[in-house]
Design an enzyme around this catalytic site. Structure first.
Site, mmCIF file in Angstrom:
data_model
loop_
_atom_site.group_PDB
_atom_site.id
_atom_site.type_symbol
_atom_site.label_atom_id
_atom_site.label_comp_id
_atom_site.label_asym_id
_atom_site.label_seq_id
_atom_site.Cartn_x
_atom_site.Cartn_y
_atom_site.Cartn_z
ATOM 1 N N LYS A 266 49.558 90.666 125.301
ATOM 2 C CA LYS A 266 49.955 89.307 124.997
ATOM 3 C C LYS A 266 49.323 87.975 125.556
ATOM 4 O O LYS A 266 49.143 87.151 125.126
ATOM 5 C CB LYS A 266 51.336 89.166 125.219
ATOM 6 C CG LYS A 266 52.329 90.152 124.519
ATOM 7 C CD LYS A 266 53.801 89.660 124.955
ATOM 8 C CE LYS A 266 54.627 90.619 123.994
ATOM 9 N NZ LYS A 266 56.150 90.509 124.252
ATOM 10 N N ALA B 1 62.400 86.762 135.226
ATOM 11 C CA ALA B 1 61.341 85.680 135.281
ATOM 12 C C ALA B 1 60.088 85.987 134.659
ATOM 13 O O ALA B 1 58.892 85.746 135.095
ATOM 14 C CB ALA B 1 61.128 85.238 136.591
HETATM 15 P P1 ATR Z 1 58.418 91.174 130.421
HETATM 16 O O1 ATR Z 1 57.254 90.242 130.253
HETATM 17 O O2 ATR Z 1 58.616 91.981 129.319
HETATM 18 O O3 ATR Z 1 59.593 90.243 130.550
HETATM 19 P P2 ATR Z 1 57.930 91.827 133.111
HETATM 20 O O4 ATR Z 1 56.769 90.718 133.373
HETATM 21 O O5 ATR Z 1 57.729 93.165 133.594
HETATM 22 O O6 ATR Z 1 58.276 92.036 131.905
HETATM 23 O O7 ATR Z 1 59.566 91.278 134.033
HETATM 24 C C1 ATR Z 1 60.226 92.397 134.178
HETATM 25 C C2 ATR Z 1 61.499 91.427 134.945
HETATM 26 O O8 ATR Z 1 62.494 92.399 135.263
HETATM 27 C C3 ATR Z 1 61.044 90.603 136.174
HETATM 28 O O9 ATR Z 1 61.982 89.613 136.294
HETATM 29 C C4 ATR Z 1 61.526 91.921 137.339
HETATM 30 O O10 ATR Z 1 61.685 91.100 138.531
HETATM 31 P P3 ATR Z 1 60.573 90.859 139.637
HETATM 32 O O11 ATR Z 1 59.743 89.629 139.366
HETATM 33 O O12 ATR Z 1 61.174 90.792 140.974
HETATM 34 O O13 ATR Z 1 59.398 92.256 139.509
HETATM 35 C C5 ATR Z 1 62.672 92.342 136.747
HETATM 36 N N1 ATR Z 1 63.035 93.612 137.293
HETATM 37 C C6 ATR Z 1 62.540 94.851 136.949
HETATM 38 N N2 ATR Z 1 63.160 95.939 137.949
HETATM 39 C C7 ATR Z 1 63.994 95.498 138.695
HETATM 40 C C8 ATR Z 1 64.915 95.665 139.429
HETATM 41 N N3 ATR Z 1 65.098 96.925 139.886
HETATM 42 N N4 ATR Z 1 65.732 94.805 140.153
HETATM 43 C C9 ATR Z 1 65.678 93.562 139.897
HETATM 44 N N5 ATR Z 1 64.960 92.996 138.784
HETATM 45 C C10 ATR Z 1 64.014 93.957 138.309
#
Ligand code: ATR
Length: 277
Positions: A65, A128
């Site tokens: 993207k 985020a």
């Molecule tokens: P997308 O672009 O689809 O939104 P991404 O950029 O991979 O996906 O974002 C995934 C989100 O899920 C992030 O906010 C991530 O938190 P971090 O920024 O701390 O990585 C959050 N996330 C994924 N697994 C998590 C977990 N086990 N606990 C808390 N937050 C999680």
């Protein structure tokens, strides 16, 4: 015949063909919509040769993207706000980009809970990443007073807040637990709850009665977050509607008909998701 597709790496899991093929059939359009795996290492070439590919446009999914956004010759406001594009089309030989996640989310929210904006309490966004960015932009565009951002990695939320402006307020990840007591809308944009894995641990005891709880995870359709909110008597918005509505602007650009998101189409997707659950 007009040809469009969805690109990503991997791409097997994409549900977009089911949506667009259903519409092509319904509106009797002479067109195709397929899946195409594009290796990130070769994506630059794919985009630079797009105008001679025979495609009228495509959807773009993870992890292409951002590169799609950078490669486009024209970017609309939705793509600029998110710095990522999920929909591309050709116009006068130019590769154009938009991001329809904002539209998809806000349309589904507005359709499911038309009065979501009645309360002036803050909006809570959990996560985020790219999806959070698109959804925050949607709420700001809709004119809300404040958006509270909760993310495990605080620095990422701070970056998002810097990019999208002063209405965004970064909170500690642990504070999310009580956000239902203070907020009018809660949106989970993290992957927590996907395939039934993990739980956000939100408490709905004494939640504000007008609070609307939304999850962009759609497999399962009822995540543990939505189940807990429903049990507390709150209104919920599932993730499937965003997936369906985000497909509308692309289809219209490529095939010239604004398609309708119907219950039939939704049922088809639910069946597909349940098959793979
Ligand atoms: P997308 O672009 O689809 O939104 P991404 O950029 O991979 O996906 O974002 C995934 C989100 O899920 C992030 O906010 C991530 O938190 P971090 O920024 O701390 O990585 C959050 N996330 C994924 N697994 C998590 C977990 N086990 N606990 C808390 N937050 C999680």
């Amino acid at each position: 015949m007009k040809r469009a597709c969805v690109i990503g790496w991997p791409i097997e899991h994409s549900r977009s063909p089911l949506i667009h093929q259903t519409w092509l059939e319904r509106y009797k359009i002479d067109g195709t919509y397929t899946k195409q795996a594009v290796n990130p290492a070769k994506a630059q070439t794919f985009f630079s040769q797009f105008s001679s590919s025979g495609l009228v446009g495509c959807n773009v999914t993870v992890p292409l993207k951002e590169l799609a956004f950078q490669s486009a010759q024209y970017r609309d406001g939705s793509a600029i706000a998110v710095s990522a594009a999920n929909t591309l089309w050709l116009e006068a030989g130019k590769l154009c980009a938009m991001n329809t996640d904002t539209y998809g989310f806000m349309t589904h929210l507005g359709t499911t809970v038309p009065d979501w904006q009645k309360s002036s309490k803050p909006i809570a966004i959990l996560g985020a990443g790219g999806a959070a960015r698109a959804i925050c932009y949607g709420f700001i565009e809709a004119g809300v007073e404040a958006v509270w951002l909760f993310n495990r990695t605080r620095a990422r939320a701070e970056e998002l807040a810097r990019d999208l402006g002063s209405k965004l307020c970064v909170k500690d990840w642990n504070e999310r637990i009580a956000c239902a007591q203070a907020c009018s809308v809660i949106v989970n944009t993290t992957t927590i709850g996907m395939n039934g894995v993990g739980d956000l641990g939100l408490r709905f005891h004494n939640a504000a009665p007008e609070c609307v709880v939304s999850d962009i995870v759609y497999a399962p359709l009822e995540t543990s977050l939505l189940r807990a909110a429903k049990l507390a008597g709150l209104r919920t918005v599932d993730g499937l509607g965003m997936l369906l509505h985000q497909a509308v602007p692309g289809f219209e650009k490529w095939f010239g008909v604004r398609p309708e998101v119907t219950d039939d189409l939704r049922d088809k997707l639910v069946e597909e998701i349940e098959k793979h659950a």
